[in-house]
Enzyme design. Structure first.
Site, PDB file in Angstrom:
ATOM      1  N   SER A 113      29.016  23.675  12.973  1.00 22.36           N
ATOM      2  CA  SER A 113      30.170  24.412  13.472  1.00 22.36           C
ATOM      3  C   SER A 113      30.781  23.731  14.680  1.00 22.36           C
ATOM      4  O   SER A 113      30.074  23.113  15.486  1.00 22.36           O
ATOM      5  CB  SER A 113      29.743  25.832  13.872  1.00 22.36           C
ATOM      6  OG  SER A 113      30.791  26.517  14.532  1.00 22.36           O
ATOM      7  N   TYR A 118      25.401  31.710  18.657  1.00 19.53           N
ATOM      8  CA  TYR A 118      25.746  31.147  17.353  1.00 19.53           C
ATOM      9  C   TYR A 118      25.933  29.642  17.455  1.00 19.53           C
ATOM     10  O   TYR A 118      25.348  28.872  16.691  1.00 19.53           O
ATOM     11  CB  TYR A 118      27.024  31.804  16.816  1.00 19.53           C
ATOM     12  CG  TYR A 118      27.645  31.044  15.666  1.00 19.53           C
ATOM     13  CD1 TYR A 118      26.996  30.981  14.428  1.00 19.53           C
ATOM     14  CD2 TYR A 118      28.855  30.371  15.811  1.00 19.53           C
ATOM     15  CE1 TYR A 118      27.554  30.266  13.372  1.00 19.53           C
ATOM     16  CE2 TYR A 118      29.419  29.663  14.768  1.00 19.53           C
ATOM     17  CZ  TYR A 118      28.762  29.617  13.552  1.00 19.53           C
ATOM     18  OH  TYR A 118      29.304  28.905  12.515  1.00 19.53           O
ATOM     19  N   LYS A 156      34.613  40.178   6.632  1.00 20.80           N
ATOM     20  CA  LYS A 156      34.050  39.656   7.866  1.00 20.80           C
ATOM     21  C   LYS A 156      34.344  40.493   9.121  1.00 20.80           C
ATOM     22  O   LYS A 156      33.834  40.197  10.200  1.00 20.80           O
ATOM     23  CB  LYS A 156      34.517  38.210   8.093  1.00 20.80           C
ATOM     24  CG  LYS A 156      33.888  37.231   7.117  1.00 20.80           C
ATOM     25  CD  LYS A 156      34.426  35.817   7.284  1.00 20.80           C
ATOM     26  CE  LYS A 156      34.022  35.184   8.600  1.00 20.80           C
ATOM     27  NZ  LYS A 156      32.565  34.916   8.683  1.00 20.80           N
TER      28      LYS A 156
END
Length: 321
Positions: free
Chosen positions: A114, A141, A178
């Site tokens: 990411s 994250y 989401k």
């Protein structure tokens, strides 16, 4: 057979759709399929079987001779979750197991990294692998994704070819489930339908005007096209950025959404929530020289064209990919 994890999720289900388009139906879908809200993401797809993620490794050991490729896109992606242990299991430990399995059995592997690994971008957005050890992600994250990247780079045993993609701001069909973590385009679309107005975050920095915060927005159709190109052309293994290479303002995103809906823009600016304000990225832009250098030459959707496709072909028709 091709394994696709995260197959009930956003990018994973789009990857399945892309593979189906390319004539591949020998797919094993891996995810937690108990969430009914995601059902439309796998219904209608063509595949051999679907397996709960907790049962995958037991199944895989029994079927290893039939596995040609693993595309591991399953992950916990909530950037507003600050309990690192939540990410440690799915994003770190599970990916480590997948790597070890693929390396031991000689199976090519793709996994999702990411752009959140880059933190505030103090060191830029270059996908140089030695940079992984210096990056300071802004949230758990991003930390989890950077930890697995660092771990991978230290491994003596590796799959015969492997690719980690640092996804930038991905948007497109199949992200409807989401919630808060869906793209600003999806949120904008629903706000326009409900109130005729879009709310964008106000800038809390003097060097950025309201709505002029910049992100590298990449259409999910480009994402899965890139992955498919890599697994069919097999360039050099490594960690690669996956964005467009061009940062665009949120204001352009919002006005493009209005235009795709045939409406005049009506935008209000609101404060960034305090719980994420100090972790908010004002600029992201993928350095794409590495990907271009290994031979991927196809153009990416512009933000305007991607938004138009997403809104007119999917959101307005309430259909998935």
């Amino acid at each position: 057979m091709i394994i696709v994890t995260g197959a009930a999720g956003f990018i994973g289900s789009c990857m399945v759709a892309k593979l189906n388009e390319m004539g591949r139906e020998d797919l094993i879908l891996v995810d937690d399929f108990s969430k009914e809200i995601k059902r439309r993401n796998w219904e209608g797809k063509r595949y051999v079987d679907k397996i709960h993620r907790n049962d995958f490794f037991q199944w895989a050991e029994q079927n290893v001779k039939n596995i040609d490729l693993i595309i591991h896109l399953g992950a916990r992606t909530d950037t507003t979750e600050f309990d690192y242990s939540v990410f440690e299991e799915l994003n770190v430990s599970y990916t480590q197991r997948m790597w070890i399995f693929a390396a031991r059995h000689g199976i090519p592997l793709v996994y999702a990294s990411s752009a959140a690994t880059y933190g505030a971008g103090e060191l830029g957005y270059r996908d140089e692998e030695n940079l992984a050890y210096k990056l300071q992600p802004l949230n758990p994250y991003g930390k989890s994704k950077n930890e697995i990247d660092k771990w991978v780079l230290k491994q003596a045993a590796a799959p015969p070819c492997w690719y980690a993609f640092k996804f930038f701001n991905v948007y497109g069909p199949n992200e409807y489930h989401k919630g808060r973590m869906a793209s600003v385009i999806l949120h904008s679309f629903h706000q326009i339908k409900e109130s005729g107005q879009v709310k964008l975050f106000r800038s809390h920095r003097p060097d950025y005007a309201d709505g002029e915060q910049l992100r590298d927005f990449v259409y999910v159709k480009d994402v899965v096209r890139v992955i498919y190109w890599y697994v069919t052309h097999l360039p050099k293994s490594g960690i690669y950025n996956l964005g467009t290479g061009l940062a665009r303002p949120f204001l352009t995103l919002a006005t493009s959404t209005f235009k795709a809906m045939g409406l005049e823009p009506n935008i209000e600016f609101v404060d960034i929530p305090e719980d994420i304000r100090d972790k908010y990225q004002y600029f992201t832009q993928a350095e794409m020289k590495k990907m271009r250098g290994v031979g991927y030459k196809k153009p990416f959707y512009s933000l305007e064209d991607g938004v138009k496709s997403y809104v007119t072909r999917y959101l307005l028709k309430d259909s998935g990919y």
